[in-house]
Design a protein around this motif. Structure first.
Motif, mmCIF file in Angstrom:
data_model
loop_
_atom_site.group_PDB
_atom_site.id
_atom_site.type_symbol
_atom_site.label_atom_id
_atom_site.label_comp_id
_atom_site.label_asym_id
_atom_site.label_seq_id
_atom_site.Cartn_x
_atom_site.Cartn_y
_atom_site.Cartn_z
ATOM 1 N N SER A 180 -98.212 44.079 -45.541
ATOM 2 C CA SER A 180 -97.793 44.886 -46.841
ATOM 3 C C SER A 180 -98.283 46.352 -46.710
ATOM 4 C CB SER A 180 -98.626 44.385 -48.154
ATOM 5 O OG SER A 180 -99.809 44.495 -48.076
ATOM 6 N N THR A 181 -98.223 46.704 -45.258
ATOM 7 C CA THR A 181 -98.507 48.182 -45.085
ATOM 8 C C THR A 181 -97.779 48.764 -43.855
ATOM 9 O OG1 THR A 181 -100.384 47.622 -43.525
ATOM 10 C CG2 THR A 181 -100.842 47.797 -46.044
ATOM 11 N N ASN A 182 -97.639 49.939 -43.508
ATOM 12 C CA ASN A 182 -97.306 50.458 -42.385
ATOM 13 C C ASN A 182 -98.489 50.801 -41.250
ATOM 14 O OD1 ASN A 182 -94.733 51.879 -44.068
ATOM 15 N ND2 ASN A 182 -94.177 50.691 -42.263
ATOM 16 N N ALA A 183 -98.437 50.525 -40.161
ATOM 17 C CA ALA A 183 -99.458 50.658 -39.179
ATOM 18 C C ALA A 183 -99.179 51.907 -38.306
ATOM 19 C CB ALA A 183 -99.213 49.564 -38.098
ATOM 20 N N TRP A 184 -100.630 52.569 -38.118
ATOM 21 C CA TRP A 184 -100.604 53.815 -37.349
ATOM 22 C C TRP A 184 -101.703 53.701 -36.309
ATOM 23 C CZ3 TRP A 184 -98.051 58.411 -39.434
ATOM 24 C CH2 TRP A 184 -97.400 58.424 -40.631
ATOM 25 N N VAL A 228 -107.232 54.011 -35.914
ATOM 26 C CA VAL A 228 -106.280 53.284 -36.295
ATOM 27 C C VAL A 228 -106.353 53.293 -37.886
ATOM 28 C CG1 VAL A 228 -105.140 50.851 -36.527
ATOM 29 C CG2 VAL A 228 -106.398 51.456 -34.586
ATOM 30 N N PHE A 229 -104.933 53.362 -38.345
ATOM 31 C CA PHE A 229 -105.219 53.445 -39.979
ATOM 32 C C PHE A 229 -103.776 52.687 -40.370
ATOM 33 C CE2 PHE A 229 -103.549 57.547 -38.773
ATOM 34 C CZ PHE A 229 -102.450 57.767 -39.653
ATOM 35 N N LEU A 230 -103.683 52.507 -41.841
ATOM 36 C CA LEU A 230 -102.543 51.982 -42.415
ATOM 37 C C LEU A 230 -102.223 52.893 -43.629
ATOM 38 C CD1 LEU A 230 -103.599 50.341 -45.017
ATOM 39 C CD2 LEU A 230 -104.247 48.606 -43.234
ATOM 40 N N THR A 231 -101.039 52.652 -43.908
ATOM 41 C CA THR A 231 -100.457 53.247 -45.264
ATOM 42 C C THR A 231 -99.696 52.369 -46.036
ATOM 43 O OG1 THR A 231 -98.596 54.319 -44.153
ATOM 44 C CG2 THR A 231 -100.425 55.577 -44.406
ATOM 45 N N VAL A 250 -103.813 56.194 -47.515
ATOM 46 C CA VAL A 250 -104.252 56.114 -46.186
ATOM 47 C C VAL A 250 -105.454 55.703 -45.852
ATOM 48 C CG1 VAL A 250 -104.482 57.713 -43.831
ATOM 49 C CG2 VAL A 250 -102.827 58.279 -45.807
ATOM 50 N N LEU A 251 -105.473 54.530 -45.054
ATOM 51 C CA LEU A 251 -106.851 53.816 -45.200
ATOM 52 C C LEU A 251 -107.160 53.610 -43.763
ATOM 53 C CD1 LEU A 251 -108.831 52.242 -46.880
ATOM 54 C CD2 LEU A 251 -107.316 50.171 -46.797
ATOM 55 N N PRO A 252 -108.361 53.829 -43.420
ATOM 56 C CA PRO A 252 -108.993 53.818 -42.026
ATOM 57 C C PRO A 252 -109.070 52.395 -41.712
ATOM 58 C CG PRO A 252 -110.162 55.582 -42.995
ATOM 59 C CD PRO A 252 -109.165 54.957 -44.370
ATOM 60 N N VAL A 253 -108.863 52.046 -40.424
ATOM 61 C CA VAL A 253 -109.097 50.773 -39.838
ATOM 62 C C VAL A 253 -110.199 50.892 -38.803
ATOM 63 C CG1 VAL A 253 -108.083 48.842 -38.549
ATOM 64 C CG2 VAL A 253 -106.778 49.955 -40.190
#
Length: 286
Positions: A184-188, A241-244, A250-253
Motif C-alpha cells: 500500500s506504499t511506494n518504495a524508495w 530505504v524509505f516508503l511513501t 515519508v517513512l524511514p525503513v
C-alpha cells in the motif's frame, strides 16, 4: 458523536451505511477508490487524488456519479459532520447494482460511498522517529496496478504476512527480481553514493500521489533523483530505504527481511525528505 457516512446521495449513520448485495463492487471488485489525508481540517493534494480517481474511472469505463465540484462539496460535508481535523477520507465508486453477470450492465447507476475517520498523529510521529521493518514477497497482482481498483486481495495477503512477521509493510518483487512497490506504499532507496531512486510509473505500480508530490519537492529544491527499477540486492545494499503513501507520508525503513539498513536508525536523507514533505503539507493547509 456518531460517525457519518455518505452513501448514494444520503448522509447516514456509519453503523447504518450499506449498499445492495448485488453491487458490483461487492461481487466483482468492479470499482475504484481513493484515500485522501486530512490535516488541520484540510485535504492534502486533493487535486492530485481527484485526477487519479477520474483516470481510474476512465480506465474501467465507469461513469463518474457526479462532477468534481459537487463531489468536493460532499467530501467537505463528510469531514464537517464527522468533526475530523486530522485523519483520512475514503471514497469508493463502483459500477453499481445489477443482476450478477460478468459483462457491463447497460443501465446500472454508479455507487458512491464516502467515509472519514481520525488518525492519531502522535503514533505516526513515533513510528517515523523509530523507523519500520519491511519484508519482500513475490508480486502476484494483476497487470494493471496503475488503476486504483478495490480488487486488493493480493495486497491484503502481503500486508497480513508482513504483520505476522513483525513488519510494517511488504515490498513486492517482480519475476525479474526487481522491486515494484509496497502493498500500500511506494518504495524508495538511497544508494551508497547518495542517489535517491524510485521505480518509474507505468502499469507495474500505482502512481502514488505522495510519491508525485515528493518528486516535485525534490525537483524544486534541486535534489537529484532517479526514476528507475532497482533489484532486491540493491535494496538490501542501500544506504537508506524509505516508503511513501498518503497515510505514512515519508517513512524511514530500518530493516528489510533480516538485513539491518544503515545503522538501524532513520537515515539523514529520509528524515530530511519527511521534513520536506511536511512543509508541503503545511502549505496545503495554509
Amino acid at each position: 458523536m456518531s460517525r457519518i457516512a455518505y452513501v448514494n446521495g444520503r448522509y447516514v449513520r456509519h453503523l447504518d451505511a450499506a449498499v445492495h448485495i448485488e453491487d458490483r463492487g461487492y461481487q466483482f471488485a468492479d470499482g475504484v477508490y481513493e484515500v485522501v489525508t486530512i490535516s488541520g481540517g484540510r485535504l492534502i493534494d486533493e487535486a492530485g487524488h481527484l485526477d487519479r480517481l477520474w483516470r481510474s474511472l476512465g480506465e474501467l469505463r465507469i461513469v463518474a456519479p457526479m462532477a468534481r465540484e459537487p463531489l468536493k462539496m460532499v467530501m467537505r460535508e463528510v469531514i464537517r459532520r464527522n468533526g475530523i481535523v486530522n485523519g483520512i477520507i475514503y471514497l469508493q465508486i463502483t459500477r453499481g447494482v445489477a443482476p450478477r453477470d460478468h459483462p457491463f450492465p447497460k443501465n446500472a447507476t454508479p455507487s458512491l460511498v464516502i467515509t472519514a475517520r481520525r488518525l492519531p498523529l502522535a503514533k505516526a510521529a513515533k513510528t517515523a522517529a523509530e523507523g519500520v521493518a519491511v519484508i519482500t514477497l513475490p508480486d502476484i497482482r494483476w497487470a494493471r496496478r496503475d488503476i486504483k481498483s478495490v480488487s486488493l486481495l493480493p495486497n491484503v495477503l502481503a500486508k497480513q504476512e508482513a504483520r505476522e512477521r513483525g513488519a510494517y509493510e511488504a515490498f513486492l518483487v517482480d519475476e525479474e527480481g526487481m522491486v515494484t512497490e509496497g502493498s500500500s506504499t511506494n518504495a524508495w532507496i538511497v544508494t551508497k553514493d547518495g542517489k535517491i531512486v524510485t521505480r518509474p510509473t507505468g502499469n507495474s505500480i500505482l502512481a502514488g500521489i505522495t510519491r508525485a508530490a515528493l518528486l516535485l519537492e525534490l525537483k524544486e529544491n534541486g535534489i537529484a533523483f532517479e526514476q528507475r527499477s532497482f533489484s532486491v540486492a540493491e535494496l538490501l545494499d542501500a544506504r537508506e530505504v524509505f516508503l511513501t503513501s498518503s497515510t505514512s507520508y515519508v517513512l524511514p525503513v530500518v530493516k528489510v527481511d533480516d538485513k539491518v539498513i544503515g545503522n538501524g536508525h532513520p537515515g539523514l536523507v529520509s528524515q530530511k525528505l519527511r521534513a520536506l514533505y511536511e512543509k508541503f503539507m503545511a502549505r496545503e493547509t495554509a
